[in-house]
Design a protein around this motif. Sequence first.
Motif, short mmCIF file in Angstrom:
data_model
loop_
_atom_site.label_atom_id
_atom_site.label_comp_id
_atom_site.label_asym_id
_atom_site.label_seq_id
_atom_site.Cartn_x
_atom_site.Cartn_y
_atom_site.Cartn_z
N SER A 1 0.83 -1.21 0.00
CA SER A 1 0.00 0.00 0.00
C SER A 1 0.86 1.26 0.00
CB SER A 1 -0.94 -0.01 1.20
OG SER A 1 -0.18 -0.01 2.38
N GLN B 1 3.96 3.94 -3.63
CA GLN B 1 4.33 5.28 -4.11
C GLN B 1 5.42 5.88 -3.22
OE1 GLN B 1 0.46 7.32 -4.32
NE2 GLN B 1 0.87 7.65 -6.49
N LEU C 1 9.19 6.99 -4.22
CA LEU C 1 9.76 8.32 -3.99
C LEU C 1 11.06 8.21 -3.20
CD1 LEU C 1 6.44 10.24 -3.23
CD2 LEU C 1 7.87 10.42 -5.28
N PHE D 1 2.53 12.42 -10.60
CA PHE D 1 2.05 11.14 -11.14
C PHE D 1 0.98 11.46 -12.18
CE2 PHE D 1 3.84 10.17 -7.04
CZ PHE D 1 4.45 8.94 -7.21
#
Lengths: 314, 749
Positions: A94, A97, A101, A118
């Motif tokens: 989850s 992202q 990064l 994004f």
Amino acid sequence: MVDAPKAPRSFQEIILRLQNYWAAQGCAVLQPYDMEVGAGTFHPATTLRSLGSKPWAAAYVQPSRRPTDGRYGENPNRLQHYYQYQVIIKPSPSNLQDLYLGSLQAIGIDMGLHDIRFVEDDWESPTLGAWGLGWEVWCDGMEVSQFTYFQQVGGHDCRPVSGELTYGLERLAMYVLGVDHVMDMPFNDPAAPIPLTYGDIFRQTEEEYSRHNFDGADTAQLLRHFEDAEAECQRLLGFAPLDPKTGKTIIMAHPAYDQTIKASHLFNLLDARGVISVTERQAYIGRVRALAKKCADAFRQTEAGQDAPAEANA
Amino acid sequence: MADLLIELFSEEIPARMQAKAREDLKSLITNGLVEAGLTYASAGAFSTPRRLVLSVEGLTAESKPVREERKGPRTDAPAAALEGFLRSTGLSKDQLEVRDDKKAQVYFAVIEKPGRAAATIIAEVLEATIRNFPWPKSMRWGNGSLRWVRPLQSILCLLSDEAGAHVVPLSVDGIAAGNTTEGHRFLGAGRFSVQGFDDYVVKLKRASVVLDSAEREAAIWQGAQNLAFAAGMEVVPDNGLLAEVAGLVEWPVPLMGRIGEAFLGLPPEVLQTSMKEHQKFFSVKNPKTGRIEGFVTVANTETADHGETILKGNQKVLSARLSDAKFFWENDLRVAKAGMEEWLDGLKSVTFHNKLGSQADRIARIAALAREIAPLVGADADLAEQAAKLAKADLRSAMVGEFPELQGLMGMYYAREAGLPEAVALAARDHYSPLGPTDTVPTEPVSVAVALADKIDTLTGFWWHNEKPTGSKDPFALRRAALGAMRLIIDNSVRCSLLEIILEGYEPLDLKLRWEIESEERTADKEAAERLGVPESVFQEWRSKLAADKRLKSGPSDFEKRLFSMDFSNVPHPGSNLLAFFHDRLKVFLKDQGIRHDIIDACLAMPGNDDLTLLVKRAEALAAFLKTEDGTNLLQGFKRANNILSQAEAKDGVEYSYGADPKFAETDAERALFTALDAAEAAIQPAMKAEDFAAAMAAMAQLRAPTDAFFNAVQVNAENPIIRRNRLNLLHRIRAICSGVADLTKVDG
């Protein structure tokens, strides 16, 4: 957030930092697949392992070939042979992202100075019968990665869903290192006793392969090889699962998939030689896709590709 | 009264989907709440790249209780009847009431549905909304089976009233609703809790998120204009881009940069398209030079160096993109100035459609057709043919390969650079137009000829191969092509027989027919007949006629043209079939302009209905006429006359058509009608000749009073047969005069 580390100084340092970063996130750091592929996605560690329910986490560099992109080493950012960095995690965590990064920070991109975005980009591979939804990731307006949640591969629904990250290494590195022409990019440390640029290593091969791809390759032979790979893939999948010699069930999903990869690359070469018409193009893609689907079907029958038995209290 | 706040927080939602998602969220939730018996005062939906938000104000605290009584079977009814009643009501026997009903005793079920708390209803409605949300494309993630546009990270669902704010208990696929959210991905500082909508908006802004897309749009536009103004420049407005960019950022920070000197010579559309498509940049114009010289990019973050690094990066990407564009432009100019032969050659190997040959084949057909159409639209035939031949050459240019949306426009630039006539350049740009019902219609005659030929060729080609639109499927956009052709004809008041143009369009395809017809292979008959949509026997008859036709060998013959214009009564053939398709599209088009279906039908029934300009003129005049009181009354008079006449004709087996004589007139009303008809005829004939439908109808309107008076004063079916025949013949004159203008029997009312 940790302080941004010191800026990397070479192409290989960026790769090493990515390797270390993803190793620290628990990925198995694999080596490139030993065949000619168009993108990191073709590596069986992504294509096949994204099928079935068994958890998986891998990262690797994959040399990738796009014969039509050859520019004899002259174009500042177009190459027929280049590197992709690929991360595949199943099920997609989850915080993928955030993990991603973190990898940008690891290679020296300071989130306090740059604009990371994004931007919608749905991914589809007609040759692999695969698609997913995700984004292209922009850094200051430049596309630096592809971020995809696989929905289907080889015609099979992905359950669970794998998260796939693909970094175009040359482009990303050129941006981080502030280089305008890929051939000028330092490959190893510029302060090393023997400093090598990307051009020192690849300018000559880009020339040679550009000539090969556009004019040299024997199209009649490529066509034969395509047919051979197609036939061989189907032949391998035609074997009965039970191996009489060992008495075990051995489905040759990977060897058959190798032939699919071959057929795909041969198609790319034929395309570069300009011998495939617009109408034929779709037919060839369809033939490769049919192979990919059969390999996916076969892999799903193997131990690695099966669904894990449901947990008792699930 | 309570207020509801919902936030669905996810990974980045595609910008293009946000506006509809806001509306969907609002309508699905509010409709669900109302259906469950709640009412509310107002609702507003919002979106950012990472959140969909709904605020509902003045919500009732619970739904109204509902009491329902149902009558069941008599107490002495068979047991099965009672069982069925219990099943359907979900009650047990001792919960039923027994009441006297007329003579018997009857079971009654009283079902009380108590009011339900708003929170319970909200939880149900929100879960159903999340599970069934109509995203254009949705996905699964991780181990879950829930679908959302991108992974859904958290749900905030807060119901607040005088007593305070409470989380609505709810969990969807393991995501439990809470009262927290987070701000900007990079500028925010972790999760925070909120008390209600106002608190939410304030805290989001503190965490660098502007919730309302309209506010973000305004900030972007204002910021961009300020930057441009300070540099003596102006931003080129682009509302589509503005909405998209507002959907890409939570904290917009416009930054302005300059385009490198080396690229300023590129056509402005190339600069604009490249910057918009690839980079989502706004174009900035220098009013002094009229050129696009700068750009505004909108960052999603504030940085310590005030965006310097970001701007530098964006500038670098733009330079790479524009280097490509410049390379394409220069290469293309070389080919254009050499006569575009390289492109025209290349188009031979580009398939247009596997049954209709290459783009080069298509262009040859369009060029031949444009020549034929040219005189009808006042264009020079040679120029029209030349323009048609070159209009699509740019499809092979590198620039159009990169930016397909610049097709036509690049053709114009390249034609100008190659020193071709301006009409040829404009035709390249405009021949795709009009693309929709509101798109501008070309007016330059050469452009009109090529545009019309382009569309007719598409229609005849696909019609010929029976690739017609069905239902919602129209893969070759034939409806759009027909609408385009119609608008070209109507807006330019082009006078022509559309059927003749259609037949011209079929001409090159006829070559194929001739081959099929001349073919020795008898087996081809069946296939060719099918293609034409005629029975095999009909086709064989044509074949023998054509075989006897000596002119066949010397190019397209009149006979073949006749072949396609022949009316095979109910047998569909490509020519008439396509005209009917045009008429259908025309009905849709005119209906949008407020002209009723039946009015169009009344005009379509008249001869020359393939002259669309005439058809529309007639329909407009008739529609206007029927809006007047005289018009509607005359229509009644006409219908009455027509009915009496038709009945008499059916009864007597004769047609009453001429010979009405004033000397048999018995009443003043009759004589007055004779006079009025003479006067109307005298006025209508020249008006019709001049195609002045309005004048013709004005003259027709003069018939209203005498016709009404006639019907009031006179019994048509008189005892005296001579008088009766005379009156019927008189009615015929009314019918004939009115029918000369339009077929009024088709008009409702």
